[in-house]
Design an enzyme around this catalytic site. Sequence first.
Site, PDB file in Angstrom:
ATOM      1  N   ASP A 256       5.717  54.454 -17.018  1.00  0.00           N
ATOM      2  CA  ASP A 256       6.511  55.312 -16.140  1.00  0.00           C
ATOM      3  C   ASP A 256       5.613  55.978 -15.096  1.00  0.00           C
ATOM      4  O   ASP A 256       5.993  56.102 -13.930  1.00  0.00           O
ATOM      5  CB  ASP A 256       7.246  56.366 -16.977  1.00  0.00           C
ATOM      6  CG  ASP A 256       8.208  57.187 -16.144  1.00  0.00           C
ATOM      7  OD1 ASP A 256       9.112  56.596 -15.532  1.00  0.00           O
ATOM      8  OD2 ASP A 256       8.049  58.424 -16.085  1.00  0.00           O
TER       9      ASP A 256
ATOM     10  N   MET B 291      32.223  53.011  -7.301  1.00  0.00           N
ATOM     11  CA  MET B 291      30.802  52.795  -7.012  1.00  0.00           C
ATOM     12  C   MET B 291      30.370  53.580  -5.779  1.00  0.00           C
ATOM     13  O   MET B 291      29.372  54.295  -5.801  1.00  0.00           O
ATOM     14  CB  MET B 291      30.517  51.298  -6.824  1.00  0.00           C
ATOM     15  CG  MET B 291      29.076  50.962  -6.459  1.00  0.00           C
ATOM     16  SD  MET B 291      27.837  51.554  -7.641  1.00  0.00           S
ATOM     17  CE  MET B 291      27.830  50.220  -8.831  1.00  0.00           C
TER      18      MET B 291
ATOM     19  N   GLU C  37      31.669  42.134  -4.420  1.00  0.00           N
ATOM     20  CA  GLU C  37      30.558  41.194  -4.665  1.00  0.00           C
ATOM     21  C   GLU C  37      30.956  39.777  -4.229  1.00  0.00           C
ATOM     22  O   GLU C  37      31.191  38.882  -5.050  1.00  0.00           O
ATOM     23  CB  GLU C  37      30.188  41.253  -6.157  1.00  0.00           C
ATOM     24  CG  GLU C  37      28.913  40.526  -6.545  1.00  0.00           C
ATOM     25  CD  GLU C  37      27.620  41.246  -6.176  1.00  0.00           C
ATOM     26  OE1 GLU C  37      26.568  40.791  -6.601  1.00  0.00           O
ATOM     27  OE2 GLU C  37      27.650  42.261  -5.440  1.00  0.00           O
TER      28      GLU C  37
ATOM     29  N   LYS D 152      30.430  40.513   2.322  1.00  0.00           N
ATOM     30  CA  LYS D 152      29.244  41.338   2.551  1.00  0.00           C
ATOM     31  C   LYS D 152      28.583  40.990   3.885  1.00  0.00           C
ATOM     32  O   LYS D 152      28.191  41.885   4.649  1.00  0.00           O
ATOM     33  CB  LYS D 152      28.240  41.175   1.398  1.00  0.00           C
ATOM     34  CG  LYS D 152      28.613  41.948   0.135  1.00  0.00           C
ATOM     35  CD  LYS D 152      27.548  41.805  -0.954  1.00  0.00           C
ATOM     36  CE  LYS D 152      27.910  42.571  -2.217  1.00  0.00           C
ATOM     37  NZ  LYS D 152      27.848  44.032  -2.079  1.00  0.00           N
TER      38      LYS D 152
ATOM     39  N   HIS E  48      19.970  47.727  -5.497  1.00  0.00           N
ATOM     40  CA  HIS E  48      20.883  47.481  -6.613  1.00  0.00           C
ATOM     41  C   HIS E  48      20.953  48.699  -7.526  1.00  0.00           C
ATOM     42  O   HIS E  48      20.020  48.994  -8.264  1.00  0.00           O
ATOM     43  CB  HIS E  48      20.419  46.241  -7.390  1.00  0.00           C
ATOM     44  CG  HIS E  48      21.260  45.936  -8.585  1.00  0.00           C
ATOM     45  ND1 HIS E  48      20.781  45.267  -9.689  1.00  0.00           N
ATOM     46  CD2 HIS E  48      22.570  46.217  -8.866  1.00  0.00           C
ATOM     47  CE1 HIS E  48      21.744  45.149 -10.592  1.00  0.00           C
ATOM     48  NE2 HIS E  48      22.830  45.721 -10.111  1.00  0.00           N
TER      49      HIS E  48
ATOM     50  N   ASN F 238      25.529  50.760 -13.034  1.00  0.00           N
ATOM     51  CA  ASN F 238      26.744  51.524 -13.295  1.00  0.00           C
ATOM     52  C   ASN F 238      26.709  52.158 -14.679  1.00  0.00           C
ATOM     53  O   ASN F 238      26.315  51.485 -15.621  1.00  0.00           O
ATOM     54  CB  ASN F 238      27.949  50.581 -13.192  1.00  0.00           C
ATOM     55  CG  ASN F 238      29.140  51.256 -12.543  1.00  0.00           C
ATOM     56  OD1 ASN F 238      29.094  52.440 -12.240  1.00  0.00           O
ATOM     57  ND2 ASN F 238      30.206  50.512 -12.353  1.00  0.00           N
TER      58      ASN F 238
ATOM     59  N   ASN G 206      19.191  41.400 -14.013  1.00  0.00           N
ATOM     60  CA  ASN G 206      20.255  40.449 -14.364  1.00  0.00           C
ATOM     61  C   ASN G 206      19.711  39.054 -14.655  1.00  0.00           C
ATOM     62  O   ASN G 206      20.267  38.330 -15.486  1.00  0.00           O
ATOM     63  CB  ASN G 206      21.319  40.404 -13.266  1.00  0.00           C
ATOM     64  CG  ASN G 206      22.280  41.573 -13.375  1.00  0.00           C
ATOM     65  OD1 ASN G 206      22.556  42.050 -14.468  1.00  0.00           O
ATOM     66  ND2 ASN G 206      22.769  42.063 -12.250  1.00  0.00           N
TER      67      ASN G 206
END
Length: 715
Positions: A297, A325, A403, A408, A451, A454, A501
Amino acid sequence: MIYQGKAITVKALESGIVELKFDLKGESVNKFNRLTLNELRQAVDAIQADASVKGVIVSSGKDVFIVGADITEFVDNFKLPEAELVAGNLEANRIFNAFEDLEVPTVAAISGIALGGGLEMCLAADYRVMSTSAKIGLPEVKLGIYPGFGGTVRLPRLIGSDNAIEWIAAGKENRAEDALKVGAVDAVVAPELLMAGALDLVKRAISGELDYKAKRQPKLEKLKLNAIEQMMAFETAKGFVAGQAGPNYPAPVEAIKTIQKAANFGRDKALEVEAAGFAKLAKTSVAESLIGLFLNDQELKRKAKAHDEIAHDAKQAAVLGAGIMGGGIAYQSAVKGTPILMKDIREEAIQLGLNEASKLLGNRVEKGRLTPAKMAEALNAIRPTLSYGDFANVDIVVEAVVENPKVKQAVLAEVETQVKDDAILASNTSTISINLLAKALKRPENFVGMHFFNPVHMMPLVEVIRGEKSSEVAVATTVAYAKKMGKNPIVVNDCPGFLVNRVLFPYFGGFAKLVSAGVDFVRIDKVMEKFGWPMGPAYLMDVVGIDTGHHGRDVMAEGFPDRMKDERRSAVDALYEANRLGQKNGKGFYAYETDKRGKPKKVADASVLDVLKPIVFEQREVTDEDIINWMMIPLCLETVRCLEDGIVETAAEADMGLVYGIGFPPFRGGALRYIDSIGVAEFVALADQYADLGPLYHPTAKLREMAKNGQRFFN
């Protein structure tokens, strides 16, 4: 000057009163490293040898008092044999004891923060006066250990065992008013009156108005609890804290056991008990992982700070796309001090975004973390709009629309014509290539990915994605804005799924293979939760959304067809086709009811078994250990590939991305530290045992080379 070192000075103030000041040269904060401890011994010796000294004030020459031990020294220290660790702690405690046993009264003047060893230094003083803005605490349990400089001995004897257990087991920072209430400090004053307050206390002690020797005595004796009181206090606390901490974090319960074992001893014998327990915890894999996490960290913060030099200050932000969002992003920006425009093409979406921001602010007011005035200020900093009218002065735009690459690209191309030439455009996308989106722009150098995870207000990570044409200024400005929002940014290079992801979907791939092999998804969830994940993969997929998972999997399969494409239908396909989308429509792997607080609560739903039946292709007998390996090997190997491919620069960033982004069990330290804990060679051999499951389980050539050479990811 009575004593002068590189970390500590002792100088005369007035009337025989001296100031022992901590001010570690070349550092922004004070910490107990080897140098400081050694100088404290010399400083105390110098005070003892000076017959003119009548009282001592301990202070700091920095904005903070002492932040604790130097964690970087733990790595080597904790490799020592247990007996040497015990001896080292007892030696350090002899220094604190010598300070505590001075023949003159002592007062600690606490400014900023006094944590860990910093607070333990204060506890060795006779009196403590604290600035109203200061905070104190013993956060060692967050590192898998407990206080080792007398904290488990002195604190319960000062504030009572119940209060001490609460402070030590929770590891929280405590405000001045709370510290005064329980008796951890003797006075609280305004910051500008701190030295005057300390002088007043020490003078009253010197004059005899205050009996400092009587004040000192309880810290030297056994705890004032009889056998029945001890049993009630400690056994109840152990049960409660064990339930809170869980089996994977032993330090909080071990701290209580240590206080209990030492309850009937005086200070010196009690410190021996503390040292023995501390050494045992220091040798655990949990401590190694959590200390590694702390150091990672710090590395993250250092790397983020390095961007400050060229970053532009984002004084005005905008978010495109309101809703949940967009509202979450607007809230986070506004509450941290950056005003933001929230644009959408639909009034109802704007209202939804405002409602989300208002709800989050209201929650903070309810919990006492925000005043109503500050809430109003934050709400006023969010300006809803259906047009681009006020975009000319925007420094950074976060695009958060649906998305879909075409949507976009259209939105980004449109907003580019409405902002100044050096404004940064950032796409909040979880899977779409930044290089692909950049093709729609005239100034791709001003474009990056940003990014968010959520829910935005809770998840600490932001991936800042560098595209092929992204400038360093664009990256740096976005990193700086993420930091201003209170987030931990990690810079990654563009690829399908980026870091988090890309690593998560092979984990889901392992889960899909297990379900297709006839393994009960409820059992898989239980095994992985026991392993340390906050929720099992089936429940996580329901929370994320089966449709989102289905889309993400297809994107990943297209990007990495050699290992992520599966020709067979999977559990996610079956649920998606049956319109079981997870929490969002009340049924996925589980069914969902609303609890009393209005939150979704999962319940078993037998009908899902019929939906899953067509995708179960075999009935394999697997152990719980197999389940862990089917899930974890693909995740770990994909993390290795991300590091090897240069998607992420360092092992520290890779591991922190997984801990902050998907809740990787902190006590295991991250995917790469998990490999280290098994041993790289042993991990490669383990993966080879599951090679028949497909390419996701095949170690890279470089990892095999590391195994052969006895290398690790973290030294």
